[in-house]
Design a protein around this motif. Structure first.
Motif, short mmCIF file in Angstrom:
data_model
loop_
_atom_site.label_atom_id
_atom_site.label_comp_id
_atom_site.label_asym_id
_atom_site.label_seq_id
_atom_site.Cartn_x
_atom_site.Cartn_y
_atom_site.Cartn_z
N SER A 35 0.83 -1.20 0.00
CA SER A 35 0.00 0.00 0.00
C SER A 35 0.87 1.25 0.00
N VAL A 37 -0.04 3.80 1.51
CA VAL A 37 -0.30 4.41 2.82
C VAL A 37 -0.14 3.38 3.95
N LYS A 39 2.17 2.81 6.14
CA LYS A 39 2.64 3.31 7.43
C LYS A 39 1.52 3.96 8.24
N GLN A 40 0.64 4.67 7.56
CA GLN A 40 -0.45 5.36 8.25
C GLN A 40 -1.65 4.45 8.50
N PHE A 41 -2.02 3.63 7.52
CA PHE A 41 -3.28 2.91 7.59
C PHE A 41 -3.17 1.40 7.39
N ASN A 43 -2.57 -1.19 9.35
CA ASN A 43 -3.31 -2.02 10.30
C ASN A 43 -4.82 -1.94 10.06
N GLN A 44 -5.32 -0.76 9.74
CA GLN A 44 -6.75 -0.60 9.48
C GLN A 44 -7.16 -1.31 8.20
N GLY A 69 -4.82 3.68 -1.92
CA GLY A 69 -5.51 4.70 -1.13
C GLY A 69 -7.01 4.55 -1.09
#
Length: 87
Positions: A35, A37, A39-41, A43-44, A69
């Motif tokens: 992904s 993103v 690092k930011q998301f 786990n979600q 994204g």
């Protein structure tokens, strides 16, 4: 549900996600995530995918994901579509 073949859903366009599912001969659920993103998301995204897989009652599956994204609603829809194509 049992996954019988390889199937995919989605695209690699911006704000979308490409989900590919296949049978897992070793058993269990395996998830590979790429992904922009992560690092930011990361786990979600993983939680959203795994929640949808469990909701559909699928076991013994390999899920390969390329995220660009996508929103949670898009992720859930792509997972469901790929699984339905694979059964």
């Amino acid at each position: 549900m049992i996954i019988n073949k390889i199937a995919k859903a989605g695209t690699l366009e911006s704000n979308d996600i490409l989900i590919m599912v296949m049978p897992n001969e070793n058993g269990g659920i395996e998830l590979e995530l790429e992904s922009i993103v992560i690092k930011q998301f990361g786990n979600q995204i993983k939680k959203t995918i795994l929640d949808k897989v469990q909701e559909l009652g699928v076991e013994d599956i390999v899920i390969k994901v390329q995220d660009k994204g996508a929103l949670d609603c898009t992720i859930r829809a792509r997972v469901q579509t790929a699984i339905e194509r694979a059964i």
